[in-house]
Scaffold this motif. Structure first.
Motif, PDB file in Angstrom:
ATOM      1  N   ALA B   9       0.907  -1.070  -0.095  1.00 52.65           N
ATOM      2  CA  ALA B   9      -0.131   0.086  -0.098  1.00 52.65           C
ATOM      3  C   ALA B   9       0.789   1.290   0.012  1.00 52.65           C
ATOM      4  CB  ALA B   9      -0.987  -0.089   1.071  1.00 52.65           C
ATOM      5  N   VAL B  28      -4.430   5.412   9.085  1.00 52.21           N
ATOM      6  CA  VAL B  28      -4.339   4.464   7.944  1.00 52.21           C
ATOM      7  C   VAL B  28      -3.122   3.332   8.436  1.00 52.21           C
ATOM      8  CG1 VAL B  28      -3.112   4.070   5.871  1.00 52.21           C
ATOM      9  CG2 VAL B  28      -4.871   5.946   6.225  1.00 52.21           C
ATOM     10  N   VAL B  32      -3.718  -0.573   8.936  1.00 54.04           N
ATOM     11  CA  VAL B  32      -2.921  -1.422   7.985  1.00 54.04           C
ATOM     12  C   VAL B  32      -2.319  -2.664   8.643  1.00 54.04           C
ATOM     13  CG1 VAL B  32      -0.739  -1.571   6.696  1.00 54.04           C
ATOM     14  CG2 VAL B  32      -2.534   0.120   6.058  1.00 54.04           C
ATOM     15  N   CYS B  33      -1.963  -2.164   9.895  1.00 54.86           N
ATOM     16  CA  CYS B  33      -0.972  -3.320  10.694  1.00 54.86           C
ATOM     17  C   CYS B  33      -2.379  -4.469  11.308  1.00 54.86           C
ATOM     18  CB  CYS B  33      -0.603  -2.608  12.002  1.00 54.86           C
ATOM     19  SG  CYS B  33       0.833  -1.445  11.557  1.00 54.86           S
ATOM     20  N   GLN B  35      -4.643  -5.329   9.232  1.00 53.07           N
ATOM     21  CA  GLN B  35      -5.146  -6.329   7.944  1.00 53.07           C
ATOM     22  C   GLN B  35      -4.049  -6.886   7.241  1.00 53.07           C
ATOM     23  OE1 GLN B  35      -8.362  -6.174   7.632  1.00 53.07           O
ATOM     24  NE2 GLN B  35      -9.156  -4.605   8.831  1.00 53.07           N
ATOM     25  N   ILE B  38      -2.596  -6.389   3.605  1.00 47.58           N
ATOM     26  CA  ILE B  38      -1.623  -5.577   3.131  1.00 47.58           C
ATOM     27  C   ILE B  38      -0.293  -5.569   3.668  1.00 47.58           C
ATOM     28  CG2 ILE B  38      -0.819  -3.044   3.045  1.00 47.58           C
ATOM     29  CD1 ILE B  38      -4.006  -2.352   3.257  1.00 47.58           C
ATOM     30  N   LEU B  41       3.656  -1.096   4.187  1.00 48.69           N
ATOM     31  CA  LEU B  41       2.970   0.574   3.845  1.00 48.69           C
ATOM     32  C   LEU B  41       3.853   1.384   3.585  1.00 48.69           C
ATOM     33  CD1 LEU B  41       0.524   2.189   4.009  1.00 48.69           C
ATOM     34  CD2 LEU B  41       0.951   2.501   6.374  1.00 48.69           C
ATOM     35  N   LYS B  60       5.390   0.855   8.396  1.00 46.64           N
ATOM     36  CA  LYS B  60       5.248  -0.089   9.425  1.00 46.64           C
ATOM     37  C   LYS B  60       6.516   0.023  10.559  1.00 46.64           C
ATOM     38  CE  LYS B  60       2.016  -3.634   7.786  1.00 46.64           C
ATOM     39  NZ  LYS B  60       1.895  -4.955   7.268  1.00 46.64           N
ATOM     40  N   TYR B 104      -2.800  -1.141  -3.084  1.00 46.84           N
ATOM     41  CA  TYR B 104      -3.807  -0.202  -2.217  1.00 46.84           C
ATOM     42  C   TYR B 104      -3.149   1.105  -2.200  1.00 46.84           C
ATOM     43  CZ  TYR B 104      -5.831  -4.334  -0.044  1.00 46.84           C
ATOM     44  OH  TYR B 104      -6.495  -5.636  -0.059  1.00 46.84           O
ATOM     45  N   VAL B 323      -8.961   2.190   5.329  1.00 44.79           N
ATOM     46  CA  VAL B 323      -8.515   0.930   5.426  1.00 44.79           C
ATOM     47  C   VAL B 323      -9.100  -0.351   5.377  1.00 44.79           C
ATOM     48  CG1 VAL B 323      -6.476  -0.662   6.066  1.00 44.79           C
ATOM     49  CG2 VAL B 323      -5.830   1.915   5.910  1.00 44.79           C
ATOM     50  N   SER B 327     -10.254  -2.967   3.010  1.00 41.89           N
ATOM     51  CA  SER B 327     -10.007  -4.587   3.033  1.00 41.89           C
ATOM     52  C   SER B 327     -11.106  -5.474   2.967  1.00 41.89           C
ATOM     53  CB  SER B 327      -9.341  -4.621   4.669  1.00 41.89           C
ATOM     54  OG  SER B 327     -10.348  -4.357   5.452  1.00 41.89           O
TER      55      SER B 327
END
Lengths: 404, 404
Positions: B9, B28, B32-33, B35, B38, B41, B60, B104, B323, B327
């Motif tokens: 992403a 975001v 993301v962490c 999901q 993904i 990032l 991340k 993404y 996010v 997802s």
């Protein structure tokens, strides 16, 4: 003169407002309530103008709750004035005092207010009228003589530091050149407080100009261009009192320049003229750079919600101490602060100086705090200013770019 | 298209900074962490410019502590951009995504950013490349279509309300006429938020002008004069986007006027020109009144230490929800807020609209909030704006003058 003079008191506020001028007022009210020698405490509405117009409020009637509401409110709750009384005007003040058996006069303001107090005091002495006259210091410019610093300054410096922290983040995010015009016609203390925003090596402000160090337009433009070359951005703080090397205000030169161009009716003496002029000059050298200038204006002196706790405390303490000194053997004077200790050990005590010594002039930012090039403030100023301001917000940065 | 598309992403920030745009960024990152679909990032440095230059950071890697520091920091931590990509530019963005298996794309910004996201999304569809594209709203102007309001507005409105509370106290204390120029080239939401400072009958601002209601200079001058006659003072808020009755920007007219006077090289398009011009016009009618105009400038969008908690929460929530929607079954869209309940019962939920619907234009301040004379904001606006701002400071007044 008796030391326990009995009678009424008048208190007034004068000049530009500050964030804590009402703390000093409430300090006066609190201490008057403790001192039996003072009966009524009259608040003069709009300073000396209220005295000669006999426009007063009874301040002893305020509840404790009201007092605290007023204390934390910026700007002069009694109303202020720009009147600078001459001897004749001071004579009318003195007559109003005589009429109401006023034996104590407390005036919260800058050096002009100290001068008013001084003249009234001399007139009372000449007339053999017993009157105690005290000046309580107040100014965001921090330019009163004798005292270490002035109530009002720490709160204005807190605003300026916050503004520069935010503006540095803004400038970082979009790049380009940003100029911020900060108050201080004769003294650079407030502009200098912008150095508090400079916490990491590449933080702005990258340049700070103060009235105490005249600078040519060429140097200013070259300085900004050099920072822009290095960082691809530049954040510069310019005091509204910036002067050229003939010691003439840049702001005044701009006005004359425009008047010479038959634009006398376009009054560009307002807030934006200096800012716009600097951008024009910078654009001549860097035509494609993104540029913007802001003039902070009145926000610096009456913004609520960002009061320095130290400044608030000291302002109230100075108000209280004026009454305390007046209730003792002193017959007149201006309340000053002296500091002891640095950092966490910072504290102040007060002392009394003569009205004449504060009325005599204004203080400049000491040369030791200005760098050699005359375009920034030395780190040593941090020790002077940091105890006076509210805690500043910590900010976070994203670092570590990936290699391609 | 699979609903659980796997890949990397990219997130970017665009346009003018706000006090809470980093909350959306951290939202975001957080989601993301959560999901698994993904992997990496990538933060694009300076928005779309960072994408085409492949200038990225690995988001991340940020610790929870760093994330929180960044979240509460105003202005775009990734750097922002004013680039408005055309189709060719969007093609380069799309190529950069393809190269790094980016599946993404989250873009935090205003309606131009929604448009960029929209074009990139269409290109991916045409190429048969699986990509999910989401826009996260951000603007202090509050002028995005579909959503009830925009992250960033509540914090800017908090600053403006504070500024006007302070400036009203200042104006009360010294009298005269004060004009404040507030941001908002096309929408009056931010200028309208100044109405929060008006809490007692005689409080300022006494007049508020917004771009949605054109006004002649004659009406403006007459309005100010009428307030000044009544209160012996006047505090007026003017949106920088104020327009004359031909719907032409006053600021633009002033510039043309000066250019016509052979002052084309005096670039008065800066911050101060409108303010100075208004003072000049007012002085023609009221030559002796004390007057001053301030332009709030960038302080409105990046000032630290006065963040609205509601705005911060909602900005982060919008980032997370982008996010979350990505997802799930949604393939593209812009996150919108809907409000339920008033006052203490205020809360929001999010929904998704199409990128095209947000890219299509901007929202105006609804006419129902503007008074009939076109010179103030109706009290009903309070219900709209008050849940979005931080608590405002209470102030105290001294009342009850003595009779002579």
């Amino acid at each position: 003169m008796t030391t326990k003079l009995k009678g009424n008191a008048v208190v007034g506020q004068s000049g530009g407002p500050t964030g804590v001028i009402n703390q000093s007022l409430v300090g006066v009210i609190e201490e008057v309530c403790e001192q039996e020698c003072i009966q009524d405490l009259l608040g003069a509405v709009h300073g000396v103008r209220g005295i000669v117009k006999e426009d007063f409020v009874d301040l002893k009637k305020l509840s404790r709750h009201d007092r605290e509401d007023i204390a934390r409110t910026p700007s002069a709750a009694l109303g202020s004035t720009r009147d600078k009384p001459d001897e004749e005007y001071c004579g009318r003040i003195f007559e109003a005092f005589r009429k109401r058996n006023v034996r104590y006069f407390f005036y919260i303001g800058g050096n002009d207010s100290a001068n008013t107090a001084h003249i009234v005091n001399m007139m009372a002495q000449q007339a053999g009228y017993e009157l105690k006259v005290f000046h309580v210091p107040k100014t965001i410019d921090n330019d009163l003589l004798i005292t270490d610093h002035c109530p009002g300054y720490g709160t204005a410096a807190t605003f300026v530091a916050h503004a520069l922290i935010g503006d540095d983040l803004d400038n970082r995010s979009l790049g380009g050149i940003k100029i911020d015009i900060v108050m201080g016609r004769d003294a650079g203390f407030l502009a200098a407080s912008a150095m508090l925003a400079h916490r990491r090596d590449d933080d702005g402000p990258h340049l700070i100009y103060v009235p105490e160090r005249p600078v040519t337009m060429e140097q200013f433009v070259d300085d900004v261009a050099a920072v822009y070359d290095k960082h691809h951005r530049c954040l510069a703080v310019v005091s509204e009192g910036i002067r050229d090397t003939t010691n003439s205000l840049w702001a005044k030169n701009i006005l004359q320049h425009l008047e010479a161009d038959d634009h006398g009716n376009v009054q560009l003496s307002g807030t934006g003229a200096l800012a716009d002029y600097l951008i024009m000059k910078l654009r001549e050298k860097m035509p494609t750079a993104r540029m913007r200038a802001d003039t902070f204006g009145y926000l610096q002196r009456s913004f609520p919600g960002l009061i320095s706790p130290t400044d608030a405390y000291e302002a109230r303490y100075c108000g209280r101490m004026a009454v305390f000194y007046a209730s003792g053997p002193y017959t007149s004077g201006s309340v000053c602060m002296q500091r002891f200790g640095k950092g966490d050990r910072y504290r102040v005590d007060t002392f009394i100086t003569t009205l004449a010594s504060v009325a005599a002039g204004t203080k400049s930012l000491p040369a030791e705090f200005i760098n050699e090039a005359g375009n920034n403030i030395r780190p040593s100023f941090y020790d002077y200013v940091s105890p006076l301001v509210a805690p500043l917000p910590e900010v976070g940065y994203i670092e570590g770019r990936l290699t391609k």
